[in-house]
Design an enzyme around this catalytic site. Structure first.
Site, PDB file in Angstrom:
ATOM      1  N   ASP A 445       0.795  -1.137   0.055  1.00 40.64           N
ATOM      2  CA  ASP A 445      -0.016   0.073  -0.073  1.00 40.64           C
ATOM      3  C   ASP A 445       0.800   1.524  -0.087  1.00 40.64           C
ATOM      4  O   ASP A 445       2.060   1.210   0.291  1.00 40.64           O
ATOM      5  CB  ASP A 445      -0.959   0.015   0.935  1.00 40.64           C
ATOM      6  CG  ASP A 445      -2.342   0.638   1.147  1.00 40.64           C
ATOM      7  OD1 ASP A 445      -2.383   1.476   0.005  1.00 40.64           O
ATOM      8  OD2 ASP A 445      -3.215   0.165   1.596  1.00 40.64           O
ATOM      9  N   ASP A 513     -10.914   1.852  -3.280  1.00 35.82           N
ATOM     10  CA  ASP A 513     -11.507   1.430  -2.174  1.00 35.82           C
ATOM     11  C   ASP A 513     -12.985   1.466  -1.921  1.00 35.82           C
ATOM     12  O   ASP A 513     -13.506   0.993  -1.169  1.00 35.82           O
ATOM     13  CB  ASP A 513     -11.005   2.522  -0.963  1.00 35.82           C
ATOM     14  CG  ASP A 513      -9.500   2.177  -0.449  1.00 35.82           C
ATOM     15  OD1 ASP A 513      -8.963   1.121  -0.762  1.00 35.82           O
ATOM     16  OD2 ASP A 513      -8.979   3.343   0.200  1.00 35.82           O
TER      17      ASP A 513
END
Length: 690
Positions: A445, A513
């Site tokens: 990430d 997301d």
């Protein structure tokens, strides 16, 4: 295929359906000749013999015709190369030589101690270009701007420009608008590719999904970048792109140093936007994505079930439920390491939390493997919390400006990965981690943008914008070589780092997301313009979707939406009923059956997600599958029929869900009407040649 004229000054690169041609004049002017339908070398030589149009003293005759315009001389277009030395600025190059290596062409120019080599290579109908700059002199020089390539389009009327735009949780939304005189510039000044744009553009005049000429360009760079599309005063169009956003300074090259620009790839297609997409997808599966011939497994990620409140026992319970549903890869997300009980601490300390995993990750990984699944973890190596052992030991390892406040988005700072000591620390931490337990997958990430991108004490601190990305690539390459069985996913708060550069080093990407199945239809539609389903991670999460909009949707709709990519599950399985788990097991089983078509087949976008019905089709060999999702019905209107694509019009196909037999130019209607009823409904229809 690469062809060279006898005089060594005209070159043609050809794929199965297209050609790209350049010509070097006697005055060492490198001119663009042709990009479009396939031509012969003799055709290119005829084009080279034509004189350029004349102009006035207020115009530059080469503008819009040069293959790689540099700063300096009678040029007014955007330069691809801007160089500054202690004595002067600009470039006045002369041709040195050319050489070839298979289908790769290298054209070498010189300006004093600077060697400029333009590289060309064909991959099917995709042309790859990049530039290598070598300082072969004795004095340093500064690269203010060093773009990868400039692409020149043929004269056309009424060009349309397509690109994707967005923000966090709303990435990759497609927009198409008329191209007007002047420049349209997209890019990122955030240090990573960004949620706002993918580094891709397409131009057409009258193309549809399946017909018409389309020109497309895609940049492979995971840091700040820029693509400028310019319609010049004479109506010609040029597209220039590369690393960095402005001309404030890219790199300083000392004597003997070199810079290789990112790859800038482009294609021409006469099969519309769908044909262009299928060419991009095949190119990436063949030449870009590691191990692209392998199926990506169905994963479960525990983040939404647990967030930071995790334990080894709790993860085992979730793993048991995931395995029972047919999941193939179990991933522990944030919270397993250091003092990471919230987002305020722990980043940088990549060792298992002793209270949560007293014997490390190996016991959980072994348990997951015993359940028949692979084991994965989440990391964010480029970030650091001020509340961490690493920051307390090395506060100077972060990006910062002397005398300025250090911005903390998400309570974190960014490590200066351009530093060799930081690179070595991360290598030791990650190599040790992957060696400590049987880890099969890493979700990598990157959850904030560059802000205070300084490097006090360095002679050329702005180099960190480029060197951070180069170090990231080197670290991923080193880890993949040392741990060849580990797969990597690129994530950046969702779709913030997706491009050809990161895709050449990762196995899949986290698309957004936003896991709302209705929102994802538009996100996935835009994503598919350039990137294949083989890398597009898509999750089934809980309903209502409390993260974003509280929308309620059926498990059926959520699964069919996510089955258009690499299927994953991210809901709290401990709260799912036995009926929901049983239904999930059926959908996962169906996905495994159609996975070879979705992940490796040809995509046909049958209906965009702009109306009531959205549908995509994947074909491979004698099989095809349609994923159809009905967003809403109004006024009793019937579900429309779908005309399928990519089938043999002389063959017959059986729809496995209805038992009906159709000819190849098939219209699916009955199966849709019986499979779709009401708002937010979905169906899967499989066809097999008989």
């Amino acid at each position: 295929m690469l062809e060279t004229a006898e005089n060594g000054r005209t070159w043609v690169l050809s794929g199965p359906t297209s050609s790209y041609a350049v010509h070097l004049t006697e005055r060492d002017e490198l001119l663009h000749l042709h990009w479009g339908p396939r031509i012969a070398l003799a055709d290119a030589e005829e084009l080279a013999a034509r004189p350029l149009p004349g102009g006035s003293s207020f115009e530059a005759p080469l503008d819009g015709h040069e293959e790689y315009p540099v700063e300096g001389g009678p040029r007014f277009v955007r330069p691809a190369l801007s160089v500054r030395t202690p004595e002067r600025r600009g470039t006045e190059w002369t041709f040195d030589r050319y050489d070839t290596d298979g289908d790769e062409l290298r054209l070498r120019f010189r300006d004093g101690g600077l060697a400029i080599t333009l590289h060309y290579r064909t991959r099917g109908d995709v042309v790859e270009r990049w530039t290598v700059l070598d300082n072969e002199g004795t004095e340093p020089l500064e690269l203010l701007r060093a773009d990868s390539a400039t692409w020149t389009l043929p004269d056309r009327e009424e060009w349309q420009l397509s690109h994707v735009h967005g923000r966090w949780a709303a990435e990759s939304r497609l927009v198409r608008s008329p191209l007007t005189y002047g420049e349209k510039v997209i890019g990122s000044r955030r240090g990573h590719t960004g949620h706002q744009y993918l580094p891709w553009v397409a131009l057409d005049t009258d193309a549809t999904e399946e017909r018409g000429e389309v020109y497309g360009c895609a940049l492979g760079w995971s840091g700040s970048w820029r693509i400028a599309v310019a319609q010049l005063p004479d109506a010609r169009v040029q597209i220039t792109g590369g690393a960095g956003y402005d001309e404030s300074g890219l790199l300083s090259l000392a004597a003997g140093e070199s810079f290789t620009t990112p790859l800038f790839a482009a294609l021409w297609s006469d099969a519309g936007f769908g044909g262009a997409s299928r060419t991009w997808h095949a190119y990436q599966r063949t030449y870009v994505i590691p191990d692209a011939d392998q199926d990506r497994p169905v994963l479960y990620n525990s983040w939404e079930a647990t967030q930071f409140d995790i334990s080894e026992e709790q993860q085992e319970v979730l793993a048991q439920r995931a395995a029972a549903a047919g999941v193939e890869l179990f991933v522990v997300d944030d919270g397993w390491f250091g003092a990471r009980t919230s987002d305020r601490a722990g980043l940088g300390d990549w060792t298992p939390n002793p209270d949560r995993f007293p014997a490390g990750l190996k016991p959980l990984a072994d348990r997951v493997h015993s359940l028949g699944m692979q084991f994965g973890i989440w990391v964010e190596p480029e970030m650091i919390n001020p509340d961490s052992d690493l920051y307390r030991a090395h506060p100077d390892w972060v990006q910062y400006q002397e005398g300025r406040k250090r911005t903390e988005f998400r309570n974190q700072l960014i490590l200066n990965l351009a530093r060799e000591d930081v690179q070595e620390y991360l290598w030791e931490q990650l190599d040790g981690l992957l060696s400590s337990a049987p880890i099969d997958y890493v979700k990598w990430d990157f959850n904030r943008c560059f802000t205070d991108a300084g490097w006090p004490g360095d002679a050329y601190p702005q180099r960190l914008w480029v060197d951070h990305v180069r170090a990231l690539y080197a670290l991923l390459d080193r880890l993949r070589e040392a741990h060849p069985g580990v797969a990597f996913e690129s994530c950046s708060g969702g779709g913030g780092r997706i491009d050809l550069g990161i895709l050449s080093r990762t196995d899949q990407v986290w698309t957004s997301d936003n896991t709302d199945p209705l929102d994802r239809l538009a996100i996935q539609h835009g994503f598919s313009q350039i990137h294949p389903a083989r890398v597009m991670a898509a999750w089934v999460t809980d309903s209502p979707n409390t993260q974003l909009n509280d929308r309620v949707s059926s498990l059926r709709f959520r699964f069919v939406s996510a089955m258009a990519g690499v299927l994953g599950v991210g809901g709290d399985l401990s709260e799912w009923t036995e009926e929901e788990l049983a239904e999930a097991r059926e959908w996962i089983g169906l996905y495994k059956e159609i996975r070879p078509l979705v992940q490796h087949g040809d995509l046909h976008r049958l209906r965009p997600p702009t109306g009531g019905l959205s549908a995509v089709q994947y074909t491979r060999g004698d099989e095809s599958v349609v994923l159809a999702l009905l967003q809403a019905q109004h006024y009793g209107e019937p579900v429309p029929a779908l005309r399928l694509r990519g089938l043999d019009p002389t063959a017959s196909y059986e729809c496995l869900e209805t038992g009906e037999v159709h000819r190849g130019a098939v219209l699916l209607h009955h199966g849709l009407r019986t499979g779709l009823r009401g708002d937010l409904d979905a169906t899967v229809l499989r066809l097999r040649r008989i």
